[in-house]
Design a protein around this motif. Structure first.
Motif, mmCIF file in Angstrom:
data_model
loop_
_atom_site.group_PDB
_atom_site.id
_atom_site.type_symbol
_atom_site.label_atom_id
_atom_site.label_comp_id
_atom_site.label_asym_id
_atom_site.label_seq_id
_atom_site.Cartn_x
_atom_site.Cartn_y
_atom_site.Cartn_z
ATOM 1 N N ALA A 101 -11.285 -1.429 -7.577
ATOM 2 C CA ALA A 101 -12.318 -0.394 -7.546
ATOM 3 C C ALA A 101 -11.848 0.920 -8.173
ATOM 4 O O ALA A 101 -12.561 1.487 -9.020
ATOM 5 C CB ALA A 101 -12.797 -0.172 -6.113
ATOM 6 N N PRO A 102 -10.663 1.438 -7.829
ATOM 7 C CA PRO A 102 -10.217 2.679 -8.473
ATOM 8 C C PRO A 102 -10.027 2.532 -9.990
ATOM 9 O O PRO A 102 -10.325 3.458 -10.745
ATOM 10 C CB PRO A 102 -8.880 2.974 -7.780
ATOM 11 C CG PRO A 102 -8.944 2.260 -6.486
ATOM 12 C CD PRO A 102 -9.725 1.017 -6.770
ATOM 13 N N ASP A 129 0.825 -1.206 0.000
ATOM 14 C CA ASP A 129 0.000 0.000 0.000
ATOM 15 C C ASP A 129 0.857 1.252 0.000
ATOM 16 O O ASP A 129 0.516 2.264 -0.624
ATOM 17 C CB ASP A 129 -0.921 -0.015 1.222
ATOM 18 C CG ASP A 129 -1.974 1.078 1.182
ATOM 19 O OD1 ASP A 129 -2.547 1.310 0.099
ATOM 20 O OD2 ASP A 129 -2.221 1.715 2.221
ATOM 21 N N ASP A 166 -9.685 -7.823 0.259
ATOM 22 C CA ASP A 166 -10.107 -6.455 0.545
ATOM 23 C C ASP A 166 -9.081 -5.446 0.052
ATOM 24 O O ASP A 166 -9.440 -4.421 -0.547
ATOM 25 C CB ASP A 166 -10.339 -6.275 2.049
ATOM 26 C CG ASP A 166 -10.733 -4.849 2.401
ATOM 27 O OD1 ASP A 166 -11.836 -4.436 2.006
ATOM 28 O OD2 ASP A 166 -9.933 -4.147 3.052
ATOM 29 N N PHE A 167 -7.802 -5.738 0.288
ATOM 30 C CA PHE A 167 -6.755 -4.815 -0.149
ATOM 31 C C PHE A 167 -6.736 -4.687 -1.668
ATOM 32 O O PHE A 167 -6.681 -3.577 -2.213
ATOM 33 C CB PHE A 167 -5.387 -5.295 0.336
ATOM 34 C CG PHE A 167 -4.239 -4.553 -0.286
ATOM 35 C CD1 PHE A 167 -3.947 -3.252 0.104
ATOM 36 C CD2 PHE A 167 -3.458 -5.139 -1.269
ATOM 37 C CE1 PHE A 167 -2.887 -2.553 -0.478
ATOM 38 C CE2 PHE A 167 -2.408 -4.453 -1.852
ATOM 39 C CZ PHE A 167 -2.121 -3.160 -1.454
ATOM 40 N N ASP A 226 -13.370 2.687 -11.715
ATOM 41 C CA ASP A 226 -13.905 4.050 -11.719
ATOM 42 C C ASP A 226 -13.285 4.881 -12.835
ATOM 43 O O ASP A 226 -13.986 5.629 -13.533
ATOM 44 C CB ASP A 226 -13.644 4.717 -10.366
ATOM 45 C CG ASP A 226 -14.512 4.141 -9.248
ATOM 46 O OD1 ASP A 226 -15.524 3.483 -9.562
ATOM 47 O OD2 ASP A 226 -14.168 4.349 -8.069
ATOM 48 N N THR A 228 -9.093 -5.295 -3.832
ATOM 49 C CA THR A 228 -10.303 -4.629 -4.319
ATOM 50 C C THR A 228 -10.251 -3.131 -4.056
ATOM 51 O O THR A 228 -10.505 -2.311 -4.950
ATOM 52 C CB THR A 228 -11.549 -5.235 -3.651
ATOM 53 O OG1 THR A 228 -11.619 -6.631 -3.973
ATOM 54 C CG2 THR A 228 -12.817 -4.551 -4.142
ATOM 55 N N ARG A 229 -9.912 -2.775 -2.825
ATOM 56 C CA ARG A 229 -9.916 -1.356 -2.437
ATOM 57 C C ARG A 229 -8.807 -0.564 -3.112
ATOM 58 O O ARG A 229 -9.018 0.576 -3.534
ATOM 59 C CB ARG A 229 -9.774 -1.259 -0.911
ATOM 60 C CG ARG A 229 -9.508 0.135 -0.369
ATOM 61 C CD ARG A 229 -9.395 0.109 1.144
ATOM 62 N NE ARG A 229 -8.396 -0.829 1.613
ATOM 63 C CZ ARG A 229 -7.086 -0.547 1.670
ATOM 64 N NH1 ARG A 229 -6.638 0.633 1.250
ATOM 65 N NH2 ARG A 229 -6.238 -1.443 2.128
ATOM 66 N N ARG A 230 -7.651 -1.177 -3.223
ATOM 67 C CA ARG A 230 -6.466 -0.437 -3.680
ATOM 68 C C ARG A 230 -6.274 -0.468 -5.187
ATOM 69 O O ARG A 230 -5.689 0.445 -5.761
ATOM 70 C CB ARG A 230 -5.241 -1.049 -3.005
ATOM 71 C CG ARG A 230 -3.954 -0.301 -3.223
ATOM 72 C CD ARG A 230 -3.974 1.063 -2.557
ATOM 73 N NE ARG A 230 -2.644 1.601 -2.504
ATOM 74 C CZ ARG A 230 -1.996 2.110 -3.565
ATOM 75 N NH1 ARG A 230 -2.589 2.144 -4.738
ATOM 76 N NH2 ARG A 230 -0.771 2.570 -3.428
ATOM 77 N N ARG A 285 -0.580 5.482 -6.499
ATOM 78 C CA ARG A 285 -2.021 5.642 -6.379
ATOM 79 C C ARG A 285 -2.650 5.809 -7.759
ATOM 80 O O ARG A 285 -2.111 6.529 -8.605
ATOM 81 C CB ARG A 285 -2.341 6.881 -5.543
ATOM 82 C CG ARG A 285 -1.813 6.800 -4.125
ATOM 83 C CD ARG A 285 -2.683 5.930 -3.262
ATOM 84 N NE ARG A 285 -2.067 5.673 -1.963
ATOM 85 C CZ ARG A 285 -2.605 4.898 -1.030
ATOM 86 N NH1 ARG A 285 -3.759 4.309 -1.260
ATOM 87 N NH2 ARG A 285 -1.990 4.689 0.109
#
Length: 234
Positions: A168-169, A105, A160-161, A172, A163-165, A110
């Motif tokens: 999903a972004p 992370d 979860d990591f 989008d 998907t979230r990191r 990013r």
């Protein structure tokens, strides 16, 4: 580099006094064996704190992942490579899973919005190129090493990591590109759906996890021109 020197020192000093015996050895013997002195110095923990210590630990974690994979990574190994005590790791992370997640992370770039480049094709190519660049980086290589050997239980821990990191972004950004393209007229109406947006991350994960293959620079053009553009063109 520290590990290489440490191994060389260990090989060259085989048979010489070590530990308490080395400390009791006459100074003349120790002076005649600089390799022994180097080995002792490199074995000492380095006094670092805060962000400096964290950066050293994360760097050691990435090195352990890219060289040996997730299964072989140990907290002891990371502590030794970072030249700190194992207790320093366990004060921050209860397990190697937590450590790996934080290391990735902290070091993975990013996701950023893709600028308007005049066409959906150009914007998608820009986006996929950026992901290929990340995948070929040191942090991307560490992530690929983790993903390539995850079993079902481990996959749940990292789900979860990832998907979230990542997922999903990425979706989008792709949806934004497709919506802009639909407004310009170079993307068919109704193409901006979650299923279409899944294609890029799904292909990347398939290449790494299922095929165990690195994504090369040519992959961006192939994915955009052979898969995405035919899928979204009016």
């Amino acid at each position: 580099m520290d590990q290489l020197v440490r191994h060389l020192a260990a090989d060259l000093s085989a048979g010489l006094p070590s530990g308490p015996a080395a400390q009791k050895a006459p100074e003349a013997v120790r002076a005649a064996c600089p390799v022994q002195v180097v080995a002792e110095v490199l074995a000492r923990p380095v006094r670092r704190r805060g962000k400096e210590l964290e950066a050293a630990i994360f760097e050691a974690t990435l090195d352990q992942l890219t060289s040996g994979g997730f299964a072989r990574l140990t907290m002891e190994g990371v502590a030794g490579a970072a030249r700190t005590g194992k207790a320093a790791l366990y004060r921050r992370w209860a397990s190697k899973v937590e450590l790996v997640v934080d290391a990735l992370d902290s070091t993975l770039p990013r996701p950023a919005d893709t600028p308007s480049l005049g066409s959906a094709r150009a914007e998608l190519h820009h986006l996929v190129e950026s992901f290929v660049s990340v995948a070929r980086s040191r942090a991307g290589g560490a992530l690929s090493a983790v993903m390539a050997e995850l079993d079902h239980d481990q996959a749940e821990l990292f789900k979860d990591f990832i998907t979230r990191r990542m997922l999903a972004p990425t979706k989008d950004v792709i949806l934004d590109i497709l919506r802009r393209g639909a407004e310009r007229g170079d993307v068919r109406p109704g193409a901006a759906t979650p299923v279409v947006a899944d294609v890029v991350p799904a292909m990347l994960l398939y290449r790494v996890k299922v095929c165990g293959r690195q994504v090369g620079p040519e992959f961006a053009g192939q994915l955009v021109d052979e898969v995405l553009v035919p899928l979204i063109r009016p």
